[in-house]
Write a protein that holds these residues in place. Sequence first.
Motif, mmCIF file in Angstrom:
data_model
loop_
_atom_site.group_PDB
_atom_site.id
_atom_site.type_symbol
_atom_site.label_atom_id
_atom_site.label_comp_id
_atom_site.label_asym_id
_atom_site.label_seq_id
_atom_site.Cartn_x
_atom_site.Cartn_y
_atom_site.Cartn_z
ATOM 1 N N ASP A 1 -132.333 42.385 72.751
ATOM 2 C CA ASP A 1 -131.519 42.879 71.662
ATOM 3 C C ASP A 1 -130.186 43.394 72.179
ATOM 4 N N VAL A 2 -130.259 44.150 73.236
ATOM 5 C CA VAL A 2 -129.057 44.740 73.820
ATOM 6 C C VAL A 2 -128.119 43.665 74.340
ATOM 7 N N LEU A 3 -128.660 42.667 74.951
ATOM 8 C CA LEU A 3 -127.842 41.622 75.555
ATOM 9 C C LEU A 3 -127.352 40.593 74.554
ATOM 10 N N ALA A 4 -127.832 40.698 73.345
ATOM 11 C CA ALA A 4 -127.355 39.784 72.313
ATOM 12 C C ALA A 4 -125.869 40.034 72.073
ATOM 13 N N GLU A 5 -125.434 41.231 72.344
ATOM 14 C CA GLU A 5 -124.036 41.599 72.163
ATOM 15 C C GLU A 5 -123.165 41.063 73.300
ATOM 16 N N PRO A 6 -122.250 40.174 72.988
ATOM 17 C CA PRO A 6 -121.373 39.607 74.013
ATOM 18 C C PRO A 6 -120.616 40.673 74.787
ATOM 19 N N SER A 7 -120.113 41.647 74.072
ATOM 20 C CA SER A 7 -119.370 42.713 74.745
ATOM 21 C C SER A 7 -120.238 43.370 75.800
ATOM 22 N N ARG A 8 -121.486 43.546 75.462
ATOM 23 C CA ARG A 8 -122.400 44.202 76.372
ATOM 24 C C ARG A 8 -122.648 43.335 77.605
ATOM 25 N N ARG A 9 -122.836 42.058 77.388
ATOM 26 C CA ARG A 9 -123.019 41.172 78.535
ATOM 27 C C ARG A 9 -121.764 41.194 79.389
ATOM 28 N N HIS A 10 -120.623 41.240 78.719
ATOM 29 C CA HIS A 10 -119.371 41.286 79.440
ATOM 30 C C HIS A 10 -119.322 42.523 80.338
ATOM 31 N N ILE A 11 -119.629 43.652 79.767
ATOM 32 C CA ILE A 11 -119.656 44.890 80.542
ATOM 33 C C ILE A 11 -120.599 44.760 81.724
ATOM 34 N N ALA B 1 -110.565 45.474 76.990
ATOM 35 C CA ALA B 1 -109.617 45.557 75.883
ATOM 36 C C ALA B 1 -110.283 46.074 74.617
ATOM 37 N N MET B 2 -111.265 46.896 74.784
ATOM 38 C CA MET B 2 -111.868 47.547 73.632
ATOM 39 C C MET B 2 -111.433 49.015 73.643
ATOM 40 N N SER B 3 -111.654 49.657 72.542
ATOM 41 C CA SER B 3 -111.327 51.075 72.487
ATOM 42 C C SER B 3 -112.308 51.835 73.379
ATOM 43 N N GLN B 4 -111.890 52.981 73.855
ATOM 44 C CA GLN B 4 -112.761 53.760 74.736
ATOM 45 C C GLN B 4 -114.058 54.150 74.032
ATOM 46 N N PRO B 5 -113.989 54.633 72.806
ATOM 47 C CA PRO B 5 -115.256 54.967 72.141
ATOM 48 C C PRO B 5 -116.202 53.774 72.046
ATOM 49 N N ALA B 6 -115.647 52.632 71.759
ATOM 50 C CA ALA B 6 -116.489 51.443 71.649
ATOM 51 C C ALA B 6 -117.216 51.189 72.957
ATOM 52 N N VAL B 7 -116.480 51.248 74.034
ATOM 53 C CA VAL B 7 -117.097 51.027 75.338
ATOM 54 C C VAL B 7 -118.176 52.071 75.598
ATOM 55 N N SER B 8 -117.837 53.307 75.336
ATOM 56 C CA SER B 8 -118.811 54.379 75.557
ATOM 57 C C SER B 8 -120.085 54.137 74.758
ATOM 58 N N LYS B 9 -119.896 53.663 73.567
ATOM 59 C CA LYS B 9 -121.072 53.386 72.737
ATOM 60 C C LYS B 9 -121.928 52.288 73.339
ATOM 61 N N HIS B 10 -121.270 51.244 73.782
ATOM 62 C CA HIS B 10 -122.027 50.162 74.398
ATOM 63 C C HIS B 10 -122.740 50.658 75.648
ATOM 64 N N LEU B 11 -122.038 51.476 76.385
ATOM 65 C CA LEU B 11 -122.646 52.014 77.599
ATOM 66 C C LEU B 11 -123.869 52.843 77.265
ATOM 67 N N ARG B 12 -123.760 53.543 76.192
ATOM 68 C CA ARG B 12 -124.911 54.339 75.777
ATOM 69 C C ARG B 12 -126.115 53.450 75.493
ATOM 70 N N VAL B 13 -125.852 52.400 74.767
ATOM 71 C CA VAL B 13 -126.925 51.462 74.449
ATOM 72 C C VAL B 13 -127.506 50.859 75.725
ATOM 73 N N LEU B 14 -126.623 50.446 76.588
ATOM 74 C CA LEU B 14 -127.069 49.864 77.849
ATOM 75 C C LEU B 14 -127.883 50.879 78.648
ATOM 76 N N ARG B 15 -127.419 52.100 78.638
ATOM 77 C CA ARG B 15 -128.092 53.153 79.371
ATOM 78 C C ARG B 15 -129.495 53.362 78.804
ATOM 79 N N GLU B 16 -129.560 53.452 77.490
ATOM 80 C CA GLU B 16 -130.857 53.687 76.853
ATOM 81 C C GLU B 16 -131.821 52.530 77.081
ATOM 82 N N ALA B 17 -131.255 51.371 77.314
ATOM 83 C CA ALA B 17 -132.106 50.216 77.599
ATOM 84 C C ALA B 17 -132.402 50.136 79.089
ATOM 85 N N GLY B 18 -131.848 51.064 79.843
ATOM 86 C CA GLY B 18 -132.102 51.072 81.276
ATOM 87 C C GLY B 18 -131.330 50.020 82.035
#
Lengths: 118, 118
Positions: free
Chosen positions: A6-16, A35-52
């Motif tokens: 689910d987490v990796l379905a997001e292209p931005s997340r795979r990019h990160i 080239a995303m906003s800082q909050p957006a990145v932080s949010k993705h990072l949070r998701v990635l973090r929670e997914a380990g």
Amino acid sequence: MTVAFDVLAEPSRRHILDLLLAAERPVADLVAATAMSQPAVSKHLRVLREAGLVSVRTDAQRRIYRVRVEPLRTIDEWLRPYRQLWSSRLDALEHRLDTMDSSEPGGDAPAASTRAAE
Amino acid sequence: MTVAFDVLAEPSRRHILDLLLAAERPVADLVAATAMSQPAVSKHLRVLREAGLVSVRTDAQRRIYRVRVEPLRTIDEWLRPYRQLWSSRLDALEHRLDTMDSSEPGGDAPAASTRAAE
DNA sequence: GACGCATATGCCTTGACGGTTATATGCCTG
DNA sequence: CAGGCATATAACCGTCAAGGCATATGCGTC
């Protein structure tokens, strides 16, 4: 595994993740690179973090993120039975015999962006 | 690949694929096995089809679906650089050294839903 | 201890997606 | 060719997540 997929379905997340694969990085770095906003990145990072999928190290005000591959193993596991198919079994042939109705009219493009539904 | 990941993010879809992995099946079979409505299954099959993850054979009024693994290879490809990490590199160790702030207090749970953020 | 930087979080809007019901299509049977 | 399956599609709705902006928090500096 459900989570990882689910987490990796997001292209931005795979990019990160791909960025972090090269080297661990602070958030600002990722913001610049994606080239995303800082909050957006932080949010993705949070998701990635929670997914380990990433781990964080705090360096003063910076948060250095790093890839963690453990959850990916689960995807790899899921993939395993299928992997047998494309090595031993005659998948590529078989499908070409039956399908023919809606896919690949002539080439052998692996069906990348065929979706025209919505 | 983008497509495949996105498509497989759906548990129902993975379920269907897993069912088809055992054997090709007509739609009605999948409906029974998944306990979903027939239209729902058909929709998922459509998505899977457009992603190239299944192929269809028309048998009278029945449509027999079968797994196609080609798109999965792309996922496998994407996974490759990461796979090196969990074999050669010291990932499991490293993360354990830095993280420590919010994950696995004592055990070695693969960090599925450990975060206590919200 | 006030300021400023780096990052996280809250709130809000918007768009996409999954599921449902109703209906269309295609094919086989009588 | 009428009726009935098996499956696909349409229209609609509810949910949820991603992104934006504004703001809080944490930390180091002066």
